[in-house]
Design a protein around this motif. Structure first.
Motif, mmCIF file in Angstrom:
data_model
loop_
_atom_site.group_PDB
_atom_site.id
_atom_site.type_symbol
_atom_site.label_atom_id
_atom_site.label_comp_id
_atom_site.label_asym_id
_atom_site.label_seq_id
_atom_site.Cartn_x
_atom_site.Cartn_y
_atom_site.Cartn_z
ATOM 1 N N SER A 102 0.829 -1.195 0.000
ATOM 2 C CA SER A 102 0.000 0.000 0.000
ATOM 3 C C SER A 102 0.869 1.252 0.000
ATOM 4 O O SER A 102 1.770 1.401 0.837
ATOM 5 C CB SER A 102 -0.906 0.010 1.224
ATOM 6 N N ALA A 103 0.595 2.158 -0.924
ATOM 7 C CA ALA A 103 1.368 3.399 -0.990
ATOM 8 C C ALA A 103 1.194 4.235 0.273
ATOM 9 O O ALA A 103 2.069 5.039 0.609
ATOM 10 C CB ALA A 103 0.948 4.207 -2.217
ATOM 11 N N GLU A 104 0.092 4.035 0.972
ATOM 12 C CA GLU A 104 -0.126 4.761 2.217
ATOM 13 C C GLU A 104 0.836 4.304 3.317
ATOM 14 O O GLU A 104 0.987 4.970 4.341
ATOM 15 C CB GLU A 104 -1.575 4.582 2.696
ATOM 16 N N ARG A 105 1.486 3.169 3.106
ATOM 17 C CA ARG A 105 2.467 2.657 4.067
ATOM 18 C C ARG A 105 3.888 2.811 3.542
ATOM 19 O O ARG A 105 4.810 2.109 3.970
ATOM 20 C CB ARG A 105 2.185 1.183 4.367
ATOM 21 N N ALA A 106 4.061 3.737 2.628
ATOM 22 C CA ALA A 106 5.369 3.911 1.994
ATOM 23 C C ALA A 106 6.465 4.233 3.004
ATOM 24 O O ALA A 106 7.625 3.830 2.832
ATOM 25 C CB ALA A 106 5.297 5.012 0.929
ATOM 26 N N ASP A 107 6.125 4.946 4.055
ATOM 27 C CA ASP A 107 7.129 5.355 5.035
ATOM 28 C C ASP A 107 7.722 4.175 5.800
ATOM 29 O O ASP A 107 8.777 4.298 6.425
ATOM 30 C CB ASP A 107 6.531 6.361 6.022
ATOM 31 N N GLU A 108 7.064 3.006 5.726
ATOM 32 C CA GLU A 108 7.571 1.822 6.418
ATOM 33 C C GLU A 108 8.672 1.117 5.631
ATOM 34 O O GLU A 108 9.341 0.215 6.165
ATOM 35 C CB GLU A 108 6.422 0.843 6.674
ATOM 36 N N LEU A 109 8.865 1.505 4.394
ATOM 37 C CA LEU A 109 9.848 0.842 3.538
ATOM 38 C C LEU A 109 11.235 1.424 3.791
ATOM 39 O O LEU A 109 11.795 2.169 2.991
ATOM 40 C CB LEU A 109 9.442 0.996 2.068
ATOM 41 N N VAL A 110 11.793 1.045 4.909
ATOM 42 C CA VAL A 110 13.066 1.607 5.356
ATOM 43 C C VAL A 110 14.234 0.798 4.804
ATOM 44 O O VAL A 110 14.357 -0.406 5.048
ATOM 45 C CB VAL A 110 13.136 1.633 6.892
ATOM 46 N N SER A 111 15.087 1.452 4.048
ATOM 47 C CA SER A 111 16.312 0.846 3.523
ATOM 48 C C SER A 111 17.230 1.964 3.063
ATOM 49 O O SER A 111 16.801 3.108 2.883
ATOM 50 C CB SER A 111 16.015 -0.093 2.347
ATOM 51 N N ASP A 112 18.503 1.642 2.856
ATOM 52 C CA ASP A 112 19.444 2.633 2.340
ATOM 53 C C ASP A 112 19.208 2.901 0.864
ATOM 54 O O ASP A 112 19.244 4.044 0.413
ATOM 55 C CB ASP A 112 20.885 2.151 2.556
ATOM 56 N N LEU A 113 18.969 1.818 0.102
ATOM 57 C CA LEU A 113 18.741 1.930 -1.337
ATOM 58 C C LEU A 113 17.405 1.309 -1.707
ATOM 59 O O LEU A 113 16.958 0.340 -1.073
ATOM 60 C CB LEU A 113 19.849 1.224 -2.125
#
Length: 348
Positions: A266-277
């Motif tokens: 879900s794009a609304e949960r985009a902030d959860e996609l934590v990574s360097d790259l």
């Protein structure tokens, strides 16, 4: 033309693995002879795949391939197929790839010459008629989404190596090993696998910023704010892992039990996609700034920081999405530099 959501995720249905391939191909007690080409006593040879076992009574002389990767595997072992599919997605002007063209020229079988393979179109599925017309004595579909019905049809033409793993998840090592077992080139395959894996690993060893980075591989669809993450046996995360990078925890935590090579996010949960790259592919001309201008994608930490690796050319995308023993050296030359650049920028 704007890519549809389905096209973004599925156009490059290429998901081989960068994992060990032990057990992918089983041989008879008489192992194929080393040095290219099996000795007279090396057969029969048995190759195990999803749909059973294929027994070869003699070394095949006329090999036809289906799908991606399989022709690459034969060529990497010095074998020119009598027939192979036209590369209709991500191909060059020859309906091929740069890495295939280079190898064909090296083997004296460049396009336009007498020794060049016959090409057939697979846009509408496996091209049974044109394959049959070539009278092959082996058909290779080790990397493919071949159905059991299609396998049965092909097996009526010639002994067929079916998919080693389902839904395009056969690794490039497994595909190469299967062709090597069938043709008595086991030592060549082992050496080539070791070399390509070492070259990939050297990227991280020589570039601390790469080795110290976490990554997410997926697609960001600007047209519909869609996000898909590549998971499991997909080739793209395996490519980055082979470079020494670490997959982001959020992907592992949310991909459990996935029965596909990708999961929707879900794009609304985009902030959860934590990574360097964050790796994504898309249309020509797509930039990091385009993604940052999208208020949902801008919430992805790697997008906000500029830690995005984009392949916006289908041919370049194909080199890692349909990874093979031929395409990966090309990707090291043409994709890896941008990965190093982004990793160093984010780490600084």
């Amino acid at each position: 033309m704007t890519l549809s959501r389905r096209a973004l995720v599925l156009s490059a249905l290429a998901v081989p693995a960068l994992a060990a391939c032990g057990g992918a191909a089983e041989e008879s007690a008489d192992a194929p002879a080393a040095g290219g080409g099996a000795g007279a006593g090396a057969y029969p040879v048995t190759i195990t795949h999803l749909y059973g076992q294929t027994v070869l009574e003699a070394e095949p002389a006329r090999i036809a391939t289906v799908s991606w990767v399989n022709a690459d595997s034969a060529l990497a072992l010095g074998i020119v197929p009598v027939g192979m599919p036209t590369v209709t997605w991500g191909g060059n002007d020859n309906g091929s790839t740069d890495w295939i063209d280079e190898k064909l020229a090296e083997l004296g079988a460049a396009w336009g010459g007498e020794g060049a393979p016959t090409q057939y179109d697979e846009t509408d599925g496996v091209n049974l008629d044109e394959i049959a017309a070539l009278t092959p004595d082996l058909i290779v579909a080790a990397y493919s989404g071949l159905t059991e019905e299609e396998y049965t049809q092909l097996s009526k033409i010639a002994p067929t190596i079916g998919p080693i793993a389902a839904n395009y998840t056969t690794s490039w090592q497994e595909a190469l090993t299967a062709v090597a077992a069938a043709t008595g080139r086991d030592e060549e395959a082992e050496s080539l696998i070791a070399q390509v894996e070492a070259d990939l690993a050297a990227v991280g060893e020589q570039n601390p910023a790469v080795a110290g980075s976490t990554f997410i591989a997926g697609t960001l669809g600007l047209a519909d704010n869609s996000i898909a993450l590549y998971v499991g046996e997909d080739t793209r995360p395996r490519f980055f892992t082979a470079l020494g990078m670490s997959p982001a925890e959020v992907v592992a935590e949310n991909a459990g039990g996935a029965d596909s090579f990708y999961v929707d996010w879900s794009a609304e949960r985009a902030d959860e996609l934590v990574s360097d790259l964050f790796y994504t592919w898309g249309e020509a001309g797509v930039t990091v700034e385009d993604l940052q201008a999208n208020e949902l994608f801008a919430q992805i930490p790697a997008v906000a920081s500029g830690g995005v690796v984009i392949t916006d050319d289908d041919h370049t995308t194909l080199s890692i999405s349909a990874a093979s023993a031929l395409s990966l050296p090309w990707a090291i030359e043409n994709v890896v530099p941008s990965i190093i650049e982004v990793a160093e920028r984010v780490a600084s």
